[in-house]
Write a protein that holds these residues in place. Structure first.
Motif, PDB file in Angstrom:
ATOM      1  N   ASP A 110       5.941  -0.026  -3.458  1.00 23.84           N
ATOM      2  CA  ASP A 110       6.361   0.918  -4.493  1.00 23.84           C
ATOM      3  C   ASP A 110       5.854   2.337  -4.220  1.00 23.84           C
ATOM      4  O   ASP A 110       6.299   3.292  -4.852  1.00 23.84           O
ATOM      5  CB  ASP A 110       5.890   0.445  -5.876  1.00 23.84           C
ATOM      6  N   ARG A 111       4.953   2.485  -3.270  1.00 24.37           N
ATOM      7  CA  ARG A 111       4.416   3.807  -2.935  1.00 24.37           C
ATOM      8  C   ARG A 111       5.102   4.439  -1.736  1.00 24.37           C
ATOM      9  O   ARG A 111       4.795   5.567  -1.388  1.00 24.37           O
ATOM     10  CB  ARG A 111       2.926   3.711  -2.658  1.00 24.37           C
ATOM     11  N   GLY A 112       5.953   3.735  -1.077  1.00 24.76           N
ATOM     12  CA  GLY A 112       6.659   4.311   0.057  1.00 24.76           C
ATOM     13  C   GLY A 112       6.917   3.285   1.142  1.00 24.76           C
ATOM     14  O   GLY A 112       6.499   2.126   1.053  1.00 24.76           O
ATOM     15  N   GLY A 113       7.615   3.754   2.170  1.00 20.75           N
ATOM     16  CA  GLY A 113       7.979   2.859   3.257  1.00 20.75           C
ATOM     17  C   GLY A 113       6.802   2.539   4.172  1.00 20.75           C
ATOM     18  O   GLY A 113       5.773   3.228   4.183  1.00 20.75           O
ATOM     19  N   VAL A 114       6.986   1.503   4.968  1.00 19.95           N
ATOM     20  CA  VAL A 114       5.955   1.069   5.908  1.00 19.95           C
ATOM     21  C   VAL A 114       5.662   2.163   6.928  1.00 19.95           C
ATOM     22  O   VAL A 114       4.501   2.459   7.221  1.00 19.95           O
ATOM     23  CB  VAL A 114       6.384  -0.237   6.621  1.00 19.95           C
ATOM     24  N   LEU A 115       6.710   2.785   7.441  1.00 18.70           N
ATOM     25  CA  LEU A 115       6.514   3.818   8.458  1.00 18.70           C
ATOM     26  C   LEU A 115       5.665   4.971   7.897  1.00 18.70           C
ATOM     27  O   LEU A 115       4.733   5.434   8.546  1.00 18.70           O
ATOM     28  CB  LEU A 115       7.851   4.336   8.983  1.00 18.70           C
ATOM     29  N   ALA A 116       5.959   5.403   6.678  1.00 16.17           N
ATOM     30  CA  ALA A 116       5.185   6.490   6.062  1.00 16.17           C
ATOM     31  C   ALA A 116       3.729   6.056   5.864  1.00 16.17           C
ATOM     32  O   ALA A 116       2.797   6.833   6.100  1.00 16.17           O
ATOM     33  CB  ALA A 116       5.802   6.895   4.725  1.00 16.17           C
ATOM     34  N   TRP A 117       3.517   4.813   5.446  1.00 20.40           N
ATOM     35  CA  TRP A 117       2.170   4.284   5.227  1.00 20.40           C
ATOM     36  C   TRP A 117       1.359   4.287   6.530  1.00 20.40           C
ATOM     37  O   TRP A 117       0.246   4.781   6.573  1.00 20.40           O
ATOM     38  CB  TRP A 117       2.300   2.869   4.652  1.00 20.40           C
ATOM     39  N   VAL A 118       1.976   3.786   7.584  1.00 16.68           N
ATOM     40  CA  VAL A 118       1.292   3.698   8.874  1.00 16.68           C
ATOM     41  C   VAL A 118       1.064   5.096   9.459  1.00 16.68           C
ATOM     42  O   VAL A 118      -0.010   5.394   9.986  1.00 16.68           O
ATOM     43  CB  VAL A 118       2.074   2.802   9.853  1.00 16.68           C
ATOM     44  N   MET A 119       2.061   5.968   9.365  1.00 12.90           N
ATOM     45  CA  MET A 119       1.911   7.315   9.924  1.00 12.90           C
ATOM     46  C   MET A 119       0.860   8.117   9.147  1.00 12.90           C
ATOM     47  O   MET A 119       0.150   8.935   9.736  1.00 12.90           O
ATOM     48  CB  MET A 119       3.254   8.042   9.928  1.00 12.90           C
ATOM     49  N   THR A 120       0.738   7.882   7.859  1.00  6.45           N
ATOM     50  CA  THR A 120      -0.310   8.536   7.076  1.00  6.45           C
ATOM     51  C   THR A 120      -1.682   8.071   7.561  1.00  6.45           C
ATOM     52  O   THR A 120      -2.601   8.888   7.746  1.00  6.45           O
ATOM     53  CB  THR A 120      -0.136   8.230   5.571  1.00  6.45           C
ATOM     54  N   MET A 121      -1.817   6.765   7.791  1.00  8.52           N
ATOM     55  CA  MET A 121      -3.081   6.244   8.352  1.00  8.52           C
ATOM     56  C   MET A 121      -3.362   6.885   9.699  1.00  8.52           C
ATOM     57  O   MET A 121      -4.503   7.284   9.995  1.00  8.52           O
ATOM     58  CB  MET A 121      -3.001   4.722   8.532  1.00  8.52           C
ATOM     59  N   ALA A 122      -2.344   6.976  10.532  1.00 10.41           N
ATOM     60  CA  ALA A 122      -2.508   7.535  11.874  1.00 10.41           C
ATOM     61  C   ALA A 122      -2.946   8.999  11.796  1.00 10.41           C
ATOM     62  O   ALA A 122      -3.857   9.425  12.513  1.00 10.41           O
ATOM     63  CB  ALA A 122      -1.213   7.419  12.663  1.00 10.41           C
ATOM     64  N   HIS A 123      -2.311   9.743  10.927  1.00  6.86           N
ATOM     65  CA  HIS A 123      -2.659  11.162  10.796  1.00  6.86           C
ATOM     66  C   HIS A 123      -4.095  11.317  10.304  1.00  6.86           C
ATOM     67  O   HIS A 123      -4.865  12.123  10.850  1.00  6.86           O
ATOM     68  CB  HIS A 123      -1.678  11.858   9.841  1.00  6.86           C
ATOM     69  N   HIS A 124      -4.462  10.558   9.278  1.00  8.46           N
ATOM     70  CA  HIS A 124      -5.833  10.643   8.763  1.00  8.46           C
ATOM     71  C   HIS A 124      -6.854  10.271   9.833  1.00  8.46           C
ATOM     72  O   HIS A 124      -7.883  10.947   9.987  1.00  8.46           O
ATOM     73  CB  HIS A 124      -6.019   9.739   7.542  1.00  8.46           C
ATOM     74  N   ARG A 125      -6.578   9.214  10.559  1.00 11.32           N
ATOM     75  CA  ARG A 125      -7.515   8.757  11.592  1.00 11.32           C
ATOM     76  C   ARG A 125      -7.646   9.807  12.700  1.00 11.32           C
ATOM     77  O   ARG A 125      -8.739  10.064  13.189  1.00 11.32           O
ATOM     78  CB  ARG A 125      -7.014   7.420  12.145  1.00 11.32           C
ATOM     79  N   ALA A 126      -6.533  10.422  13.087  1.00 12.72           N
ATOM     80  CA  ALA A 126      -6.565  11.445  14.138  1.00 12.72           C
ATOM     81  C   ALA A 126      -7.339  12.680  13.681  1.00 12.72           C
ATOM     82  O   ALA A 126      -8.153  13.233  14.427  1.00 12.72           O
ATOM     83  CB  ALA A 126      -5.144  11.826  14.556  1.00 12.72           C
ATOM     84  N   VAL A 127      -7.098  13.107  12.449  1.00 13.08           N
ATOM     85  CA  VAL A 127      -7.808  14.270  11.912  1.00 13.08           C
ATOM     86  C   VAL A 127      -9.304  13.964  11.815  1.00 13.08           C
ATOM     87  O   VAL A 127     -10.138  14.815  12.144  1.00 13.08           O
ATOM     88  CB  VAL A 127      -7.221  14.691  10.546  1.00 13.08           C
ATOM     89  N   ASP A 128      -9.646  12.758  11.384  1.00  9.30           N
ATOM     90  CA  ASP A 128     -11.062  12.365  11.333  1.00  9.30           C
ATOM     91  C   ASP A 128     -11.694  12.441  12.713  1.00  9.30           C
ATOM     92  O   ASP A 128     -12.829  12.887  12.866  1.00  9.30           O
ATOM     93  CB  ASP A 128     -11.223  10.946  10.779  1.00  9.30           C
ATOM     94  N   ARG A 129     -10.958  12.010  13.729  1.00 10.58           N
ATOM     95  CA  ARG A 129     -11.496  12.050  15.098  1.00 10.58           C
ATOM     96  C   ARG A 129     -11.726  13.492  15.543  1.00 10.58           C
ATOM     97  O   ARG A 129     -12.729  13.804  16.164  1.00 10.58           O
ATOM     98  CB  ARG A 129     -10.536  11.338  16.055  1.00 10.58           C
ATOM     99  N   VAL A 130     -10.786  14.377  15.218  1.00 11.57           N
ATOM    100  CA  VAL A 130     -10.945  15.793  15.572  1.00 11.57           C
ATOM    101  C   VAL A 130     -12.187  16.359  14.887  1.00 11.57           C
ATOM    102  O   VAL A 130     -13.009  17.015  15.527  1.00 11.57           O
ATOM    103  CB  VAL A 130      -9.691  16.613  15.176  1.00 11.57           C
TER     104      VAL A 130
END
Length: 194
Positions: free
Chosen positions: A78-98
């Motif tokens: 109900d919060r969005g598609g799988v792709l958006a969920w996974v890409m949000t995780m990916a973006h957060h994880r990448a920014v955390d690494r930076v």
């Protein structure tokens, strides 16, 4: 009045990804393998755009895909598609690494600067102390033997005036006079920068 726009429902691809996530949530390895193949390339692309380092990007992409496996049960359709969920995780994880890399780099730079500064200060202090000792020795050499003996016994060996007088077998007033005159000559010599 105009009617609200109806949002389109999930596409066949979205429904397929949701099904794979639901099966992954209950431990279906085959579903996860299929989900991995469907998303890993896009995750890597997103992470690489943020990190720009291929090795770190691959590592972070693997971490994201592992997180998909671990947190599949927490996916909320109900919060969005799988792709958006996974890409949000990916973006957060990448920014955390930076951010972590920048903080680590900053700590290393500060530590290196501190070590360099401390090493320079220690060397400078050692040189300054050595030069000062040489100046004092040189100036002590310009005193009379009695002045030098009195000052060395009092200041380098820590003896009191009466102990110096006893050791030199001299009256206390004579020792005090020698020391006062010796200190005056020493001060003049050291003050002149000899």
């Amino acid at each position: 009045m105009s009617e609200p726009l109806a949002l389109p429902g999930p596409t066949a691809a979205d429904r397929r990804l949701r099904e794979l996530v639901a099966r992954t949530a209950v431990g279906d390895h085959d579903a996860y393998r299929t989900l991995y193949r469907a998303l890993a390339g896009q995750v890597l692309g997103m992470v690489r755009r943020v990190l720009r380092d291929p090795a770190q990007s691959e590592e972070v992409a693997q971490e994201v895909m592992l997180e998909v496996w671990r947190s599949a049960a927490r996916y909320r359709p109900d919060r969005g598609g799988v792709l958006a969920w996974v890409m949000t995780m990916a973006h957060h994880r990448a920014v955390d690494r930076v951010r972590r890399s920048q903080a680590e780099s900053s700590r290393e730079e500060k530590a290196a600067a501190h070590l360099q500064e401390r090493a320079f200060d220690e060397v400078a202090e050692q040189i300054e102390n050595r030069l000062e000792r040489e100046r004092v020795r040189r100036c002590l050499g310009r005193l009379t033997e009695l002045q030098r003996q009195s000052l060395v016994l009092a200041y380098y060996r820590g003896l009191t005036y009466p102990e110096v007088a006893d050791l030199l077998e001299a009256p206390l007033s004579t020792v005090k006079t020698r020391m006062r005159d010796g200190l005056v000559r020493l001060r003049d010599c050291l003050g002149a920068g000899s």
